[in-house]
Design a protein around this motif. Structure first.
Motif, PDB file in Angstrom:
ATOM      1  N   CYS A   1     -10.197   3.962   0.540  1.00  0.00           N
ATOM      2  CA  CYS A   1      -9.721   3.425  -0.740  1.00  0.00           C
ATOM      3  C   CYS A   1      -8.196   3.344  -0.726  1.00  0.00           C
ATOM      4  N   ILE A   2      -7.663   2.288  -1.377  1.00  0.00           N
ATOM      5  CA  ILE A   2      -6.218   2.026  -1.348  1.00  0.00           C
ATOM      6  C   ILE A   2      -5.587   2.328  -2.705  1.00  0.00           C
ATOM      7  N   GLN A   3      -4.427   2.999  -2.669  1.00  0.00           N
ATOM      8  CA  GLN A   3      -3.573   3.138  -3.849  1.00  0.00           C
ATOM      9  C   GLN A   3      -2.362   2.246  -3.620  1.00  0.00           C
TER      10      GLN A   3
ATOM     11  N   ILE B   1       0.835  -1.209   0.000  1.00  0.00           N
ATOM     12  CA  ILE B   1       0.000   0.000   0.000  1.00  0.00           C
ATOM     13  C   ILE B   1       0.865   1.252   0.000  1.00  0.00           C
ATOM     14  N   ALA B   2       0.571   2.177  -0.917  1.00  0.00           N
ATOM     15  CA  ALA B   2       1.232   3.486  -0.925  1.00  0.00           C
ATOM     16  C   ALA B   2       0.448   4.481  -0.079  1.00  0.00           C
ATOM     17  N   HIS B   3      -0.886   4.530  -0.295  1.00  0.00           N
ATOM     18  CA  HIS B   3      -1.734   5.483   0.427  1.00  0.00           C
ATOM     19  C   HIS B   3      -3.103   4.866   0.705  1.00  0.00           C
ATOM     20  N   ILE B   4      -3.707   5.303   1.784  1.00  0.00           N
ATOM     21  CA  ILE B   4      -5.095   4.956   2.087  1.00  0.00           C
ATOM     22  C   ILE B   4      -5.873   6.260   2.183  1.00  0.00           C
TER      23      ILE B   4
ATOM     24  N   LEU C   1       3.921   4.380  -8.023  1.00  0.00           N
ATOM     25  CA  LEU C   1       5.226   4.522  -8.663  1.00  0.00           C
ATOM     26  C   LEU C   1       5.093   4.751 -10.170  1.00  0.00           C
ATOM     27  N   ARG C   2       4.227   4.002 -10.810  1.00  0.00           N
ATOM     28  CA  ARG C   2       4.050   4.136 -12.261  1.00  0.00           C
ATOM     29  C   ARG C   2       3.485   5.511 -12.621  1.00  0.00           C
ATOM     30  N   GLU C   3       2.514   5.968 -11.824  1.00  0.00           N
ATOM     31  CA  GLU C   3       1.886   7.268 -12.129  1.00  0.00           C
ATOM     32  C   GLU C   3       2.862   8.422 -11.893  1.00  0.00           C
ATOM     33  N   VAL C   4       3.637   8.338 -10.824  1.00  0.00           N
ATOM     34  CA  VAL C   4       4.619   9.384 -10.547  1.00  0.00           C
ATOM     35  C   VAL C   4       5.726   9.355 -11.604  1.00  0.00           C
ATOM     36  N   GLN C   5       6.124   8.160 -12.015  1.00  0.00           N
ATOM     37  CA  GLN C   5       7.126   8.041 -13.072  1.00  0.00           C
ATOM     38  C   GLN C   5       6.672   8.759 -14.347  1.00  0.00           C
TER      39      GLN C   5
ATOM     40  N   ARG D   1      -2.054  14.085  -3.890  1.00  0.00           N
ATOM     41  CA  ARG D   1      -3.207  14.957  -3.663  1.00  0.00           C
ATOM     42  C   ARG D   1      -4.409  14.493  -4.466  1.00  0.00           C
ATOM     43  N   GLU D   2      -4.179  14.157  -5.726  1.00  0.00           N
ATOM     44  CA  GLU D   2      -5.295  13.712  -6.570  1.00  0.00           C
ATOM     45  C   GLU D   2      -5.930  12.445  -6.015  1.00  0.00           C
ATOM     46  N   PHE D   3      -5.101  11.540  -5.482  1.00  0.00           N
ATOM     47  CA  PHE D   3      -5.658  10.321  -4.885  1.00  0.00           C
ATOM     48  C   PHE D   3      -6.409  10.657  -3.589  1.00  0.00           C
ATOM     49  N   GLU D   4      -5.795  11.466  -2.740  1.00  0.00           N
ATOM     50  CA  GLU D   4      -6.421  11.829  -1.460  1.00  0.00           C
ATOM     51  C   GLU D   4      -7.792  12.477  -1.668  1.00  0.00           C
ATOM     52  N   GLU D   5      -7.880  13.335  -2.695  1.00  0.00           N
ATOM     53  CA  GLU D   5      -9.118  14.063  -2.948  1.00  0.00           C
ATOM     54  C   GLU D   5     -10.074  13.295  -3.861  1.00  0.00           C
ATOM     55  N   GLY D   6      -9.626  12.136  -4.373  1.00  0.00           N
ATOM     56  CA  GLY D   6     -10.462  11.374  -5.296  1.00  0.00           C
ATOM     57  C   GLY D   6     -10.665  12.094  -6.614  1.00  0.00           C
TER      58      GLY D   6
END
Length: 807
Positions: free
Chosen positions: A13-15, A4-7, A21-25, A206-211
């Protein structure tokens, strides 16, 4: 589910680590591609959170999500070292070439540093914090993290990708050698890669945290095309106005046309030496838009010396383009980044860190302080914006305001942005500071000046005469007040500019007393940076209104009014300072040339203590030398104290006096910052002597040490929100509540116009009186209403006006 990277806090919801890693890359590659470091930046993104592939981190993040009010100790599981160690072990320890080593070092340092700021390769204790992290520190579950990574990304794939990074290193080294660039350039390249990683990581998180769905990228080229057409419509209106045939307006139009023609030239570093009042804001915008359209630039960034000018210039451009959402003003950071995070406040700190602050608009207005902070300040917040300056047009308004100690660092940043960043820089000022004559010089392009026949233009714009009224002992407040009254018998308006807030305040109070005992009505105004931006803006509006109404006006100000403020007085009195400052002050007199030649008086105030303002003091000394030489040999300067030859002589005297201070000296270390990010010979030789061998790494930069000691302004100032009006009070009230990331970002943006930067000695005084209180759980400071006045702003005494104005 994997690791898990983020919850997500709101819905659990889990990232996964692989997704993150792929998205940041991908984002790192996009940012890096702009300057030819796609693989170097991409590898940083791909490996930065590799250490989250462990049972230990999975337990940690689950506990943090389950107990947001009492999470596990921040940093108790090290997840940022593993990716750097993988690079070091796989490519550095088995290195065949210089490129192998440098690629591994540069990327690894970015990875291990992405939560605090770049580590020193060599530190003052002659140790290597970098080597300690990548080669020595004990890492639990490291093998598990690496094995999990290679389940999603093959070793062959990684080796092939690293080969791409090596090729980029080779290209970078060739360019540095070919262009004879100093070794600090390599440090700036590392910082650029770090910027790509920080912004990509923070944005994705941020985009994941905010959905959020990934935001659609702004079509800058379409916006610039539309903006250019609006600007040309406005210029057409100017040319059809009643006073269009006035000689000054014809000259402005001609210089504006020359700027557009110049925009067709390829990227470079240029000068725009339009005389004060020559319309450089519009002319530079015309150049910037045309150049951006012609050469496909992504962004136009205006860098100004004072926050005052931001509001004025941004307003002028907003009124033409009518696109508020596309123009971002960035003054100062309301929340300062601290070295140690409050571990009991993880979620709130996280929200603050993720608040949008990454310059994602086509047109940016910011200050010289923020520009220099982006390259050299500590931590991760400022550096995040660095990559946005690549493939851009940067307009430096009143470029002579670069702090003397930062001259070499400023030149290095601009040279980097041009050579590697493929950006164009325009140095706008009527008083060019000869940055190409210093030791670490600016690489101006051939035939860099945009305006033809500058001497003739200067004569055509002559609207004032400088008169030397300095005396050895200086003018006391009462004497100066009487002199102002005498001038007001001759003209309708007088502007007085003094070097310190204390002297200005004392004069203002004296003039108030004189006004009460006088018979003739006069409007009296006071300006200083103890007032927030919104306050200064309102005072300036009232001054302009009074001038337009032909009322008798006296304005007492510190030097914040002299650079870029579009205002015109019949007479200016300027306290002795650098000749460039006096020239800028003269630009506030008879600004539009509609009257006969007016007078600008140079006086020496007996009330000013300049011990804490060495640049003003030394500038004043060099101006006195020019005044003496002018008396002896006026023909040497074309019988004009504002001539290019007079200003050139002044800057030569000034820079020669300050030559040892141009590279950002650090007294405590007996080093300079330019060298710490460059050859760093002393620490390199010291390391060899201490350890009996050369370091195992090639990069020598002392990033953390340099950043620790870097401040554009020597005496640290703290941003304080002031209750200037109802909106300011509502912002202060809102910041005391619970906020999501988006709301926080919007509030912080709105709060910038209500910030005053307070020096430490002033802050202590306010705290002692109980006039400061914390907001947002201690991350923002606010001022109580009793400590802010309409006359003077923050009621705390102190000097340092020049420094305060720049923040």
């Amino acid at each position: 589910m994997g690791f898990i990277a983020h919850i997500r806090q709101k819905d659990g919801c889990i990232q996964t680590v692989n997704e993150h890693l792929r998205e940041v890359q991908t984002e790192c590659e996009r940012y890096g591609m702009k300057i030819g470091v796609r693989h170097l930046a991409g590898l940083a993104g791909l490996l930065h959170d590799l250490g989250k592939n462990t049972t230990g981190f999975k337990t940690y993040i689950n506990e943090a999500a389950a107990n947001p009010d009492a999470p596990p100790r921040r940093g108790s599981v090290d997840h940022s070292t593993a990716g750097g160690r993988l690079l070091y072990q796989r490519y550095h320890q088995k290195a065949v070439t210089v490129e192998d080593k440098l690629a591994a070092e540069w990327i690894a340092n970015c990875i291990i540093s992405h939560h605090q700021g770049l580590r020193d390769f060599l530190d003052p204790q002659l140790l290597s914090p970098f080597l300690e992290r990548v080669a020595v520190k004990e890492l639990e579950e490291y093998e598990q993290a690496v094995a999990a990574f290679f389940e999603n990304y093959s070793e062959r794939e990684l080796d092939h990708y690293f080969a791409g990074a090596k090729a980029e290193i080779q290209h970078v080294l060739n360019v540095i050698k070919k262009q004879s660039l100093p070794s600090i350039t390599a440090s700036l390249l590392i910082k650029y890669i770090f910027s790509c990683l920080i912004d990509a990581d923070r944005t994705n998180t941020r985009e994941f945290e905010e959905g959020e769905v990934t935001e659609e990228k702004i079509d800058s080229l379409a916006f610039f095309g539309k903006s250019y057409r609006k600007l040309m419509d406005t210029l057409m209106e100017f040319e059809q106005a009643e006073d269009a045939d006035h000689p000054i307006n014809r000259l402005r139009s001609e210089m504006s046309r020359q700027c557009e023609a110049f925009a067709l030239r390829p990227s470079g570093i240029f000068t725009l030496s339009i005389p004060t009042g020559g319309g450089k804001t519009i002319a530079s915008l015309r150049y910037a838009l045309k150049h951006a359209i012609t050469w496909n630039k992504e962004r136009i960034i205006y860098i100004v010396p004072y926050t005052t000018i931001i509001e004025q210039n941004a307003k002028e451009i907003r009124e033409i383009l009518k696109e508020n959402d596309m123009i971002l003003e960035h003054h100062s950071n309301v929340i300062e980044e601290s070295d140690v995070e409050d571990e009991s406040d993880y979620i709130r700190r996280k929200k603050i860190r993720l608040a949008k602050d990454n310059w994602d608009r086509p047109i940016i207005f910011t200050t010289m302080v923020q520009f220099l902070n982006t390259f050299y300040a500590k931590g991760t917040r400022n550096i995040r914006r660095m990559h946005q300056m690549a493939n851009a047009v940067l307009i430096f308004d009143e470029v002579q305001s670069v702090p003397t100690k930062c001259v070499s660092l400023f030149n290095a940043a601009l040279n980097f942005l041009h050579v590697f960043g493929r950006s164009s820089m325009v140095l706008c000022t009527a008083t060019q500071p000869a940055l190409d004559f210093v030791k670490h010089k600016l690489l101006l392009s051939d035939q860099a000046e945009m305006i033809e026949n500058l001497d003739d233009v200067g004569k055509s714009f002559k609207r004032v005469e400088l008169i030397d009224y300095t005396t050895p002992l200086g003018w006391k407040t009462e004497e100066l007040a009487a002199f102002i009254q005498e001038r007001l018998d001759e003209v309708a308006s007088v502007l007085v500019i003094l070097n310190t807030k204390t002297a200005a305040r004392k004069l203002f109070v004296q003039l108030e007393e004189n006004k009460r005992s006088g018979n003739r009505p006069v409007r009296l105004f006071h300006l200083s940076t103890n007032m927030c931006a919104a306050h200064r803006k309102e005072v300036l509006a009232k001054v302009k209104q009074a001038l337009s109404a032909k009322e008798r006006v006296i304005c007492v100000s510190t030097q914040l009014i002299e650079a870029g403020v579009d205002i015109s007085f019949d007479c200016v009195i300027r306290s002795l300072a650098g000749l460039d400052s006096i020239a800028q002050a003269a630009g506030r007199c008879n600004r539009h040339g509609k009257d006969e030649v007016r007078h600008v008086y140079i006086i020496k105030s007996a009330e000013e203590m300049l011990t804490r303002l060495p640049e003003i003091r030394i500038g004043a000394e060099k101006t006195q030398r020019i005044l003496f030489e002018f008396q002896q040999e006026p023909e040497r300067f074309g019988h004009d104290l504002l001539s290019a030859s007079a200003l050139n002589a002044y800057f030569q005297y000034y820079y020669d006096h300050m030559k040892d201070g141009l590279h950002y000296p650090i007294r405590e270390l007996e080093k300079n910052l330019f060298d710490l990010l460059g050859t760093n010979k002393d620490y390199f030789e010291g390391y060899k002597n201490k350890h009996g061998k050369s370091p195992e790494f090639l990069t020598r930069s002392s990033f953390a040490t340099a950043e620790k000691h870097f401040e554009v302004i020597s005496d640290t100032a703290t941003s304080v929100l002031v209750p200037y009006n109802q909106e300011a009070e509502s912002v202060i009230l809102a910041l005391n509540g619970e906020l999501d990331t988006r709301s926080l970002g919007e509030l912080l943006q709105k709060s910038q116009q209500y910030v005053v930067n307070i020096y430490s000695h002033e802050l202590k005084k306010l705290e002692k009186n109980g006039d400061i209180y914390p907001l947002l759980h201690g991350h923002v400071l606010a001022l109580r209403e009793v400590a802010y006045s309409d006359r003077f702003g923050v009621e705390a005494e102190g000097e340092g006006e020049w420094a305060m104005a720049m923040l």
